[in-house]
Design a protein around this motif. Structure first.
Motif, PDB file in Angstrom:
ATOM      1  N   GLN A  56      -1.815  11.418   9.164  1.00  0.00           N
ATOM      2  CA  GLN A  56      -2.181  10.443  10.199  1.00  0.00           C
ATOM      3  C   GLN A  56      -2.565  11.198  11.479  1.00  0.00           C
ATOM      4  N   THR A  57      -3.726  11.817  11.394  1.00  0.00           N
ATOM      5  CA  THR A  57      -4.218  12.658  12.482  1.00  0.00           C
ATOM      6  C   THR A  57      -5.445  12.013  13.125  1.00  0.00           C
ATOM      7  N   PRO A  58      -5.765  12.417  14.339  1.00  0.00           N
ATOM      8  CA  PRO A  58      -6.914  11.814  15.039  1.00  0.00           C
ATOM      9  C   PRO A  58      -8.230  11.902  14.270  1.00  0.00           C
ATOM     10  N   ASP A  59      -8.438  12.980  13.507  1.00  0.00           N
ATOM     11  CA  ASP A  59      -9.702  13.116  12.777  1.00  0.00           C
ATOM     12  C   ASP A  59      -9.796  12.150  11.593  1.00  0.00           C
ATOM     13  N   ARG A  60      -8.701  11.508  11.229  1.00  0.00           N
ATOM     14  CA  ARG A  60      -8.711  10.539  10.129  1.00  0.00           C
ATOM     15  C   ARG A  60      -8.715   9.096  10.629  1.00  0.00           C
ATOM     16  N   LEU A  61      -8.725   8.912  11.940  1.00  0.00           N
ATOM     17  CA  LEU A  61      -8.782   7.560  12.501  1.00  0.00           C
ATOM     18  C   LEU A  61     -10.166   6.959  12.304  1.00  0.00           C
ATOM     19  N   ILE A  62     -10.213   5.684  11.972  1.00  0.00           N
ATOM     20  CA  ILE A  62     -11.494   4.979  11.895  1.00  0.00           C
ATOM     21  C   ILE A  62     -11.843   4.552  13.314  1.00  0.00           C
ATOM     22  N   LYS A  63     -12.899   5.135  13.835  1.00  0.00           N
ATOM     23  CA  LYS A  63     -13.312   4.892  15.224  1.00  0.00           C
ATOM     24  C   LYS A  63     -13.820   3.458  15.394  1.00  0.00           C
ATOM     25  N   GLY A  64     -13.427   2.837  16.497  1.00  0.00           N
ATOM     26  CA  GLY A  64     -13.914   1.502  16.816  1.00  0.00           C
ATOM     27  C   GLY A  64     -12.968   0.380  16.438  1.00  0.00           C
ATOM     28  N   TYR A  91      -8.322   7.079  -2.329  1.00  0.00           N
ATOM     29  CA  TYR A  91      -8.128   6.831  -0.904  1.00  0.00           C
ATOM     30  C   TYR A  91      -6.652   6.681  -0.563  1.00  0.00           C
ATOM     31  N   ALA A  92      -6.321   7.119   0.636  1.00  0.00           N
ATOM     32  CA  ALA A  92      -5.016   6.870   1.240  1.00  0.00           C
ATOM     33  C   ALA A  92      -5.316   6.291   2.614  1.00  0.00           C
ATOM     34  N   ALA A  93      -4.562   5.269   2.998  1.00  0.00           N
ATOM     35  CA  ALA A  93      -4.814   4.629   4.296  1.00  0.00           C
ATOM     36  C   ALA A  93      -3.520   4.075   4.865  1.00  0.00           C
ATOM     37  N   ASP A  94      -3.545   3.871   6.165  1.00  0.00           N
ATOM     38  CA  ASP A  94      -2.401   3.269   6.849  1.00  0.00           C
ATOM     39  C   ASP A  94      -2.886   2.717   8.180  1.00  0.00           C
ATOM     40  N   SER A  95      -2.058   1.901   8.793  1.00  0.00           N
ATOM     41  CA  SER A  95      -2.370   1.344  10.106  1.00  0.00           C
ATOM     42  C   SER A  95      -1.076   1.044  10.838  1.00  0.00           C
ATOM     43  N   ASP A  96      -1.182   0.970  12.154  1.00  0.00           N
ATOM     44  CA  ASP A  96      -0.022   0.596  12.967  1.00  0.00           C
ATOM     45  C   ASP A  96       0.081  -0.924  13.128  1.00  0.00           C
ATOM     46  N   SER A  97      -0.801  -1.663  12.489  1.00  0.00           N
ATOM     47  CA  SER A  97      -0.814  -3.122  12.561  1.00  0.00           C
ATOM     48  C   SER A  97      -0.713  -3.692  11.146  1.00  0.00           C
ATOM     49  N   LEU A  98       0.147  -4.675  10.951  1.00  0.00           N
ATOM     50  CA  LEU A  98       0.335  -5.247   9.617  1.00  0.00           C
ATOM     51  C   LEU A  98      -0.936  -5.878   9.063  1.00  0.00           C
ATOM     52  N   LEU A 137       0.847  -1.188   0.000  1.00  0.00           N
ATOM     53  CA  LEU A 137       0.000   0.000   0.000  1.00  0.00           C
ATOM     54  C   LEU A 137       0.887   1.245   0.000  1.00  0.00           C
ATOM     55  N   ALA A 138       0.554   2.191  -0.847  1.00  0.00           N
ATOM     56  CA  ALA A 138       1.331   3.435  -0.907  1.00  0.00           C
ATOM     57  C   ALA A 138       1.382   4.058   0.480  1.00  0.00           C
ATOM     58  N   PRO A 139       2.541   4.507   0.902  1.00  0.00           N
ATOM     59  CA  PRO A 139       2.650   5.098   2.240  1.00  0.00           C
ATOM     60  C   PRO A 139       1.755   6.327   2.376  1.00  0.00           C
ATOM     61  N   MET A 140       1.111   6.422   3.497  1.00  0.00           N
ATOM     62  CA  MET A 140       0.288   7.593   3.789  1.00  0.00           C
ATOM     63  C   MET A 140       1.183   8.596   4.511  1.00  0.00           C
ATOM     64  N   PRO A 141       1.263   9.820   4.021  1.00  0.00           N
ATOM     65  CA  PRO A 141       2.112  10.815   4.691  1.00  0.00           C
ATOM     66  C   PRO A 141       1.752  10.946   6.169  1.00  0.00           C
ATOM     67  N   GLU A 142       2.786  11.049   6.991  1.00  0.00           N
ATOM     68  CA  GLU A 142       2.557  11.127   8.433  1.00  0.00           C
ATOM     69  C   GLU A 142       1.713  12.320   8.840  1.00  0.00           C
ATOM     70  N   ASP A 143       1.805  13.417   8.076  1.00  0.00           N
ATOM     71  CA  ASP A 143       1.010  14.600   8.440  1.00  0.00           C
ATOM     72  C   ASP A 143      -0.483  14.377   8.226  1.00  0.00           C
ATOM     73  N   TRP A 175      -5.855   4.875   9.775  1.00  0.00           N
ATOM     74  CA  TRP A 175      -6.117   6.203   9.246  1.00  0.00           C
ATOM     75  C   TRP A 175      -6.643   6.078   7.829  1.00  0.00           C
ATOM     76  N   LEU A 176      -7.627   6.908   7.504  1.00  0.00           N
ATOM     77  CA  LEU A 176      -8.205   6.921   6.175  1.00  0.00           C
ATOM     78  C   LEU A 176      -8.374   8.363   5.723  1.00  0.00           C
ATOM     79  N   ASP A 177      -7.894   8.638   4.521  1.00  0.00           N
ATOM     80  CA  ASP A 177      -8.070   9.951   3.922  1.00  0.00           C
ATOM     81  C   ASP A 177      -8.562   9.729   2.501  1.00  0.00           C
ATOM     82  N   SER A 178      -9.208  10.725   1.955  1.00  0.00           N
ATOM     83  CA  SER A 178      -9.689  10.610   0.578  1.00  0.00           C
ATOM     84  C   SER A 178      -9.603  11.964  -0.097  1.00  0.00           C
ATOM     85  N   SER A 179      -9.549  11.887  -1.409  1.00  0.00           N
ATOM     86  CA  SER A 179      -9.579  13.094  -2.223  1.00  0.00           C
ATOM     87  C   SER A 179     -10.480  12.814  -3.415  1.00  0.00           C
TER      88      SER A 179
END
Length: 151
Positions: A55-63, A81-88, A47-53, A69-73
């Motif tokens: 990876q903010t709390p408002d982009r976290l998928i709650k629950g 979509y751009a996404a990332d996680s701290d878990s593989l 998955l394409a790396p999601m820029p760290e900037d 983290w999920l972002d879209s344009s």
């Protein structure tokens, strides 16, 4: 030598349903569920790396048990979509959805049948909280599409 008209063409999946079927076909190549999980983890690593900037709390998928983290344009009538996680494994799971939904129109995303994820066989081997994360991810991606639907 073949002329351009005679050369075989590779038809890449275009619709969401075609992308879902391709993914299911790939997963069905693996007999063992641990091999399927490794494949999903590998998808996450690609998955394409999601820029760290982003990876903010408002982009976290709650629950979700892990941070996802999920972002879209929106460009040219398509949602990206751009996404990332701290878990593989979780990053691999969101990668499944990005692969299927990225570059599609909001209407196509909203009409997509996301139950294909049940056909992967992955949910049966996930802890209930991780299995629930799949539903949350799909729902959040559809919410992003709703935001772009009127544009």
């Amino acid at each position: 030598m073949l002329s351009p008209a005679q050369k075989p063409t590779l038809s890449l999946p275009v619709t969401i349903a075609e992308k879902q079927q391709q993914l299911l076909d790939e997963l069905n190549l693996f007999q063992d569920w641990t091999e399927r999980y490794q494949y999903v983890i590998d998808l996450g690593k690609k998955l394409a790396p999601m820029p760290e900037d982003l990876q903010t709390p408002d982009r976290l998928i709650k629950g979700c048990q892990s941070q996802v983290w999920l972002d879209s344009s929106f460009a040219d009538g398509k949602v990206n979509y751009a996404a990332d996680s701290d878990s593989l494994i979780t990053k691999g799971m969101i990668a499944l959805f990005v692969r299927v939904l990225d570059g599609q129109t909001p209407d196509d995303i909203l009409q997509a049948d996301m139950s294909f994820i049940d056909q992967t066989g992955l949910k049966e081997h996930l802890a209930p909280t991780r299995a629930n994360a799949l539903t949350l991810m799909a729902g959040q991606m559809k919410q992003h599409a709703i935001a772009f639907a009127g544009k």
